[in-house]
Motif scaffolding. Sequence first.
Motif, PDB file in Angstrom:
ATOM      1  N   VAL A  22       0.851  -1.061  -0.308  1.00 29.81           N
ATOM      2  CA  VAL A  22       0.317   0.114  -0.128  1.00 29.81           C
ATOM      3  C   VAL A  22       1.116   0.647   0.106  1.00 29.81           C
ATOM      4  O   VAL A  22       0.552   1.955  -0.399  1.00 29.81           O
ATOM      5  CB  VAL A  22      -0.672  -0.095   0.824  1.00 29.81           C
ATOM      6  N   ALA A  23       2.077   1.424   1.172  1.00 30.22           N
ATOM      7  CA  ALA A  23       2.840   2.094   1.001  1.00 30.22           C
ATOM      8  C   ALA A  23       3.477   2.885  -0.363  1.00 30.22           C
ATOM      9  O   ALA A  23       3.926   3.881  -1.527  1.00 30.22           O
ATOM     10  CB  ALA A  23       3.934   2.759   1.687  1.00 30.22           C
ATOM     11  N   ILE A  24       4.184   1.332  -1.417  1.00 29.05           N
ATOM     12  CA  ILE A  24       3.793   1.782  -2.878  1.00 29.05           C
ATOM     13  C   ILE A  24       3.101   1.199  -3.194  1.00 29.05           C
ATOM     14  O   ILE A  24       3.794   2.935  -4.290  1.00 29.05           O
ATOM     15  CB  ILE A  24       4.876   0.064  -3.168  1.00 29.05           C
ATOM     16  N   SER A  39       2.021   7.493 -18.405  1.00 34.21           N
ATOM     17  CA  SER A  39       2.540   5.795 -18.806  1.00 34.21           C
ATOM     18  C   SER A  39       3.145   4.850 -17.936  1.00 34.21           C
ATOM     19  O   SER A  39       3.545   4.238 -17.543  1.00 34.21           O
ATOM     20  CB  SER A  39       3.069   6.172 -20.699  1.00 34.21           C
ATOM     21  N   GLN A  40       4.141   6.322 -17.447  1.00 33.05           N
ATOM     22  CA  GLN A  40       5.721   5.856 -16.177  1.00 33.05           C
ATOM     23  C   GLN A  40       4.688   5.229 -15.539  1.00 33.05           C
ATOM     24  O   GLN A  40       5.444   4.211 -15.159  1.00 33.05           O
ATOM     25  CB  GLN A  40       6.537   6.473 -16.086  1.00 33.05           C
ATOM     26  N   LEU A  46       2.565  -1.580 -12.077  1.00 33.72           N
ATOM     27  CA  LEU A  46       1.973  -2.615 -13.151  1.00 33.72           C
ATOM     28  C   LEU A  46       3.515  -3.334 -12.568  1.00 33.72           C
ATOM     29  O   LEU A  46       2.996  -4.974 -11.834  1.00 33.72           O
ATOM     30  CB  LEU A  46       2.018  -2.709 -14.470  1.00 33.72           C
ATOM     31  N   ALA A  47       4.065  -3.069 -12.016  1.00 37.42           N
ATOM     32  CA  ALA A  47       5.681  -3.605 -11.968  1.00 37.42           C
ATOM     33  C   ALA A  47       5.715  -4.365 -10.221  1.00 37.42           C
ATOM     34  O   ALA A  47       5.843  -4.797  -9.408  1.00 37.42           O
ATOM     35  CB  ALA A  47       7.043  -2.494 -11.986  1.00 37.42           C
ATOM     36  N   ALA A  48       4.528  -2.591  -9.417  1.00 35.80           N
ATOM     37  CA  ALA A  48       4.821  -2.729  -7.859  1.00 35.80           C
ATOM     38  C   ALA A  48       3.631  -4.009  -7.290  1.00 35.80           C
ATOM     39  O   ALA A  48       3.703  -4.625  -7.042  1.00 35.80           O
ATOM     40  CB  ALA A  48       3.759  -1.415  -7.954  1.00 35.80           C
ATOM     41  N   PHE A  52       4.857  -7.369  -5.990  1.00 35.71           N
ATOM     42  CA  PHE A  52       3.916  -7.663  -4.688  1.00 35.71           C
ATOM     43  C   PHE A  52       3.576  -9.138  -4.862  1.00 35.71           C
ATOM     44  O   PHE A  52       3.283  -9.879  -4.078  1.00 35.71           O
ATOM     45  CB  PHE A  52       2.303  -7.134  -4.380  1.00 35.71           C
ATOM     46  N   VAL A  53       2.733  -9.424  -5.990  1.00 35.73           N
ATOM     47  CA  VAL A  53       2.832 -11.091  -6.147  1.00 35.73           C
ATOM     48  C   VAL A  53       3.939 -12.030  -5.935  1.00 35.73           C
ATOM     49  O   VAL A  53       3.722 -12.950  -5.258  1.00 35.73           O
ATOM     50  CB  VAL A  53       2.302 -12.009  -7.436  1.00 35.73           C
TER      51      VAL A  53
END
Length: 68
Positions: A22-24, A39-40, A46-48, A52-53
Amino acid sequence: MEMERETVLEIAVSVGAVVVFVAIIVGIGVTYGGRGLSSQGGVALLAAIAGFVLLMTGVGFFLARRKG
């Protein structure tokens, strides 16, 4: 009702991982936000989510090995 130490550890590790996620997400929103997500920011989001997964997979393996 008393909980075992192992259960408390599982809860603490899982909640800690979610708090980091959540902080990220909030950090991405603050950094790339505004009127909409750039877009960035979308790539960072998406990377976060992917991170997380992977983090939760690692946490699951860690907790499973502690029990077994």
